[in-house]
Enzyme design. Structure first.
Site, short mmCIF file in Angstrom:
data_model
loop_
_atom_site.label_atom_id
_atom_site.label_comp_id
_atom_site.label_asym_id
_atom_site.label_seq_id
_atom_site.Cartn_x
_atom_site.Cartn_y
_atom_site.Cartn_z
N ASP A 107 -0.68 -9.03 -10.24
CA ASP A 107 -1.18 -7.41 -10.05
C ASP A 107 -1.03 -6.09 -11.36
O ASP A 107 -1.26 -5.01 -10.94
CB ASP A 107 -0.48 -6.63 -9.10
CG ASP A 107 -1.06 -7.36 -7.46
OD1 ASP A 107 -2.33 -8.06 -8.01
OD2 ASP A 107 -0.53 -7.64 -6.47
N LYS B 281 2.65 -11.57 0.21
CA LYS B 281 3.42 -11.58 -1.09
C LYS B 281 4.02 -12.00 -0.66
O LYS B 281 4.91 -12.81 -1.71
CB LYS B 281 2.44 -10.62 -1.99
CG LYS B 281 1.01 -10.69 -2.07
CD LYS B 281 0.55 -9.06 -3.09
CE LYS B 281 -0.76 -9.25 -3.00
NZ LYS B 281 -0.93 -8.07 -3.68
N TYR C 225 -8.78 0.36 -4.22
CA TYR C 225 -10.47 0.87 -3.76
C TYR C 225 -10.93 0.68 -2.60
O TYR C 225 -10.53 0.09 -1.61
CB TYR C 225 -10.67 -0.61 -4.53
CG TYR C 225 -12.10 -0.78 -4.03
CD1 TYR C 225 -12.94 -0.03 -5.06
CD2 TYR C 225 -12.76 -1.87 -3.96
CE1 TYR C 225 -14.10 -0.58 -4.62
CE2 TYR C 225 -14.07 -2.15 -3.18
CZ TYR C 225 -15.20 -1.17 -4.30
OH TYR C 225 -16.09 -1.47 -3.56
N MET D 296 -4.05 2.62 -6.57
CA MET D 296 -4.70 1.47 -7.00
C MET D 296 -5.09 0.81 -6.03
O MET D 296 -5.70 -0.80 -5.94
CB MET D 296 -2.82 0.49 -6.30
CG MET D 296 -2.13 0.88 -7.72
SD MET D 296 -0.79 -0.37 -7.41
CE MET D 296 0.24 -0.01 -8.77
N LYS E 45 14.86 4.29 -2.12
CA LYS E 45 14.34 3.23 -2.05
C LYS E 45 13.95 3.27 -4.17
O LYS E 45 13.68 2.80 -4.77
CB LYS E 45 12.80 3.17 -1.32
CG LYS E 45 13.40 2.78 -0.07
CD LYS E 45 12.23 2.15 0.37
CE LYS E 45 12.71 0.93 2.21
NZ LYS E 45 10.80 1.11 2.61
#
Length: 279
Positions: free
Chosen positions: A103, A67, A220, A218, A157
Site C-alpha cells: 500500500d 489485513k 477512491y 487514499m 496514537k
C-alpha cells in the site's frame, strides 16, 4: 495447462476492482493467470486462505477487514509489512506464506511518478494513525522529506506512530498532534483516515492548505471525497487513491510473477473509463 490462480480476499468483496486491474496486467505482460474475488467469512479468513492454497492457489491480495489477520497468518514477512503491522499481499510457495504490504509503496509511486511531485525535502502531513498510516510510514520516510507531521483524533496514537517513525529515520523532523492543533501549511497532505468512507473529513483549519499543496486521499470514490472537496475549496491540488490502487497492485503482480506491469497505462485506461461513465 491451467492458468495460475490468484484472488483478492475480503468481506465485502463484490466492489473490488482488483480482478480487472490484474487481468489487464496479465494481458499486457503475456502472463497466464486467473484472478478472482473471494469472499471470506468474518470469522473464517485463515481457513479460507488454507483452502485456497490446498486447491493450488499461488497468491492473494487481502483487503478489509483481514489485513491484520493476514499479517498473523504469514510465516515470513517483508520489512515494510513488519513495520506496517498489516499485510495486503500474500505469496504461497513451497509451504511458505510470504506476507508483504504494498500500500505505502503504491502511494509513493503514484505521488512521485504519476503525479510528478517529489517528496524529498518537503513538509508532509499524514492524517490518521491507523493501519493505512502505518503502511505508508516507511515508504514516505524513504523519500527523505524534511518534516513529517502525524495528526490524529487521539494524540497518543499519533505519538506512538511518531516514535516508530523516529526509529526509521532520524534525519526527518517529526511531530505528532491532534487534528485541531494544525495551523501551518504543508506541501503534501495525505488523508489516511477512514472518514471518507462516510463522506466525512477530519476537522482541519483552512490554513493547512496552500495553492501549491497536494491533497491526497487514499480512498477512491466515483466522485471527490469530502476531504478533497474541502481541499479544493481552499485552492489545493487534489488527487484521489485510484493511482495508489493500481500501483500497489503492480507491486503485488511483480512479486508474484517477476514482471513489472505497465501500471501507468492501466491507470490511464481506468481514469478514462471513469470519466466516460460520468459524462
Amino acid at each position: 495447462m491451467s492458468a495460475d490462480q490468484y484472488v483478492v480476499i475480503g468481506n465485502p468483496i463484490a466492489h473490488s476492482k482488483s480482478p480487472a486491474i490484474h487481468a489487464r496486467f496479465a494481458e499486457l505482460t503475456g502472463q497466464q493467470l486467473d484472478y478472482q474475488r473471494l469472499l471470506a467469512p468474518l470469522d473464517g479468513f485463515g481457513s479460507t486462505v488454507h483452502d485456497f492454497i490446498a486447491k493450488g492457489g499461488k497468491g492473494a491480495n487481502v483487503t478489509l477487514p483481514f489485513k491484520l489477520e493476514a499479517f498473523a497468518l504469514a510465516t515470513e514477512l517483508s520489512e515494510r509489512a513488519k513495520i506496517a503491522g498489516a499485510v495486503n499481499t500474500l505469496k504461497f510457495e513451497q509451504g511458505r506464506i510470504y506476507g508483504d504490504n504494498t500500500d505505502g509503496i503504491g502511494l509513493v509511486a503514484d505521488i512521485v511518478r504519476n503525479a510528478g511531485i517529489k517528496l524529498r525535502g518537503k513538509r508532509l502531513l499524514l492524517l490518521g494513525a491507523g493501519g493505512a498510516a502505518r503502511g505508508a510510514l516507511l515508504p514516505l520516510l524513504q523519500e527523505q522529506p524534511a518534516a513529517l507531521t502525524i495528526a490524529n483524533r487521539t494524540l497518543a496514537k499519533a505519538q506512538d506512530l511518531q516514535q516508530q517513525a523516529r526509529s526509521l529515520n532520524d534525519h526527518c523532523e517529526l511531530q505528532a498532534c491532534r487534528f485541531e492543533d494544525l495551523q501551518q501549511p504543508f506541501d503534501v497532505i495525505i488523508n489516511a483516515t477512514s472518514a471518507s468512507i462516510n463522506d466525512d473529513v477530519p476537522p482541519l483549519a483552512a490554513t493547512v492548505f496552500g495553492k501549491d499543496t497536494l491533497a491526497y486521499d487514499m480512498m477512491y470514490a466515483a466522485t471527490p471525497t469530502a476531504f478533497l472537496r474541502l481541499a479544493a475549496s481552499h485552492g489545493a491540488q487534489c488527487r484521489d487513491g485510484l493511482g495508489m490502487l493500481v500501483e500497489q497492485a503492480a507491486v503485488a503482480f511483480a512479486l508474484w510473477r517477476g514482471v513489472r506491469p505497465p501500471s501507468e497505462q492501466v491507470l490511464a485506461e481506468m481514469r478514462a473509463a471513469l470519466l466516460a461513465s460520468q459524462a
